[in-house]
Design an enzyme around this catalytic site. Structure first.
Site, PDB file in Angstrom:
ATOM      1  N   SER A  36       0.832  -1.208   0.000  1.00 18.96           N
ATOM      2  CA  SER A  36       0.000   0.000   0.000  1.00 18.96           C
ATOM      3  C   SER A  36       0.863   1.253   0.000  1.00 18.96           C
ATOM      4  O   SER A  36       0.630   2.185  -0.781  1.00 18.96           O
ATOM      5  CB  SER A  36      -0.913  -0.002   1.227  1.00 18.96           C
ATOM      6  OG  SER A  36      -1.714  -1.160   1.272  1.00 18.96           O
ATOM      7  N   LYS A  55      -0.487 -10.022   8.409  1.00 22.62           N
ATOM      8  CA  LYS A  55      -0.333  -8.623   8.797  1.00 22.62           C
ATOM      9  C   LYS A  55      -1.714  -8.096   9.152  1.00 22.62           C
ATOM     10  O   LYS A  55      -2.632  -8.111   8.314  1.00 22.62           O
ATOM     11  CB  LYS A  55       0.270  -7.802   7.665  1.00 22.62           C
ATOM     12  CG  LYS A  55       0.383  -6.312   8.011  1.00 22.62           C
ATOM     13  CD  LYS A  55       0.780  -5.461   6.806  1.00 22.62           C
ATOM     14  CE  LYS A  55       0.856  -3.990   7.211  1.00 22.62           C
ATOM     15  NZ  LYS A  55       1.116  -3.108   6.039  1.00 22.62           N
TER      16      LYS A  55
END
Length: 373
Positions: free
Chosen positions: A73, A212
């Site tokens: 990201s 994550k």
């Protein structure tokens, strides 16, 4: 020679050299600690990849003990073509090796709604494309893949546990490198895996190497750790790659200290780009405090500095992080359009903010000590 010479993946199953896949023995193990989602830097005006800044930054954070995650990201994965992903992975691996950091592993994001380009696969966000991106990442030099569920059809997927289970099961089975689950509801249309499903996937998919949790749910993290961090889990559910245990990683750094005390394994955090020595120091203090309670006050104090900085800097998003890197290291630049650049007044306010200055002070002190060793 082609990276697929003799039909084998260099970094994947039955690999010729650095085997990191399901039948290989990794020379770059996945170990607990801190990982940084590396920004992708672009040249002003053209928006072409700025590989000089990118590779310098990868080496900079790695020298602090922080492992790189590429095309995530923070790396603007949605703005990268397939070929650019490959270029970044190859460049990072070469730079790390040339810096003598040959055992530092690379994690690569291998799922997105990508721009189309000649020769690119159709089915953006599909299971098929995710597997193909994982194969391409392995060929380019990645050691591990991190995968998020596509949010484009979140309305059909979010409540369908079996479809989500099938997605990660098939990706893990067919990826030539171990796969990390990326649970980030904000980037996947609200898809949020619960602790039971993540634990079941860890149990049933031996090529999964971790999760994550950018959902920021500390309770979820605690429940997962209660199962997978127990020594019996690794015995009963061994990984296909013995050097890739199932790690539980926070997606934010503001709860690292308490997460370590429930047997989590570290964090993947954008703040490690700005202050890699500080974040690494916090991890080391947190781990040591488990057996030496006298260090807990120091760890708590540093956690406070880090948590406040993370809160403030994260609000400025990718462009804010790049602006701080410009201030600190002389590179950063703007994100790729349509992401807007940060306004100059906002840069000044961010840089001068007490939370930013506190962590910059600590970082400069720790970095100076490291250079002086």
């Amino acid at each position: 020679m082609s990276p697929e010479a003799n039909g084998n993946y260099v970094n994947g199953t039955n690999g010729l050299h650095n085997t990191n896949g399901t039948n290989g023995t990794s020379v770059r193990p996945l170990t607990p600690g801190i990982f940084a989602p590396i920004p992708t830097f672009f040249q002003a005006g053209t928006e072409e990849l700025d590989l000089e800044s990118f590779t310098a930054h990868v080496v900079r954070v790695a020298k602090a003990g922080v492992r790189p995650l590429l095309a995530g990201s923070m790396g603007e994965a949605h703005h990268l073509t397939h070929s650019e992903r490959t270029i970044l992975i190859t460049a990072a691996r070469r730079a790390l090796d040339q810096a003598g950091l040959t055992r530092v592993p690379i994690i690569a994001g291998t799922h997105q709604e990508t721009p189309r380009e000649p020769g690119a696969l159709y089915g953006a966000g599909s299971t098929r494309e995710t597997i193909e991106l994982s194969k391409a990442a392995a060929l380019a030099g990645a050691d591990y893949a991190i995968v998020i569920a596509s949010g484009y059809y979140a309305g059909a997927l979010a409540g369908n546990r079996e479809a989500l289970r099938a997605f990660w099961t098939e990706v893990a089975e067919k990826s030539p490198i171990p796969v990390i689950i990326y649970n980030y509801p904000g980037a996947s249309g609200g898809i949020d895996l619960d602790s039971d499903l993540i634990t079941e996937l860890a149990r049933d998919c031996p090529n999964l190497a971790g999760v994550k949790l950018t959902c920021g749910n500390v309770g979820k993290l605690t429940r997962i750790c209660a199962t997978v961090s127990d020594p019996s889990f690794a015995v009963q559910h061994p990984r296909l790659n013995p050097h890739a245990p199932f790690l539980v990683l926070g997606g934010f750094i503001d709860f690292l200290l308490p997460s370590i005390f429930v047997a989590a394994h570290g964090a993947i955090t954008g703040l490690a780009n700005v202050a890699p020595y500080t974040i690494q120091k916090l991890y080391e203090l947190s781990e040591t405090a488990l057996t030496d309670p006298s260090l807990l006050p120091e760890a708590q104090k540093l956690q406070g500095i880090v948590a406040r900085a993370d809160f403030t800097i994260a609000q400025a998003s990718i462009s804010g992080t790049k602006a701080l890197l410009d201030k600190l290291y002389g590179y950063g630049g703007c994100p790729r359009k349509p992401l807007p650049p940060i306004e100059p007044e906002a840069v000044s306010a961010l840089w001068e903010h007490p939370h930013t200055q506190d962590i910059v002070h600590v970082e400069r002190e720790l970095a100076g000590k490291a250079v002086g060793k």
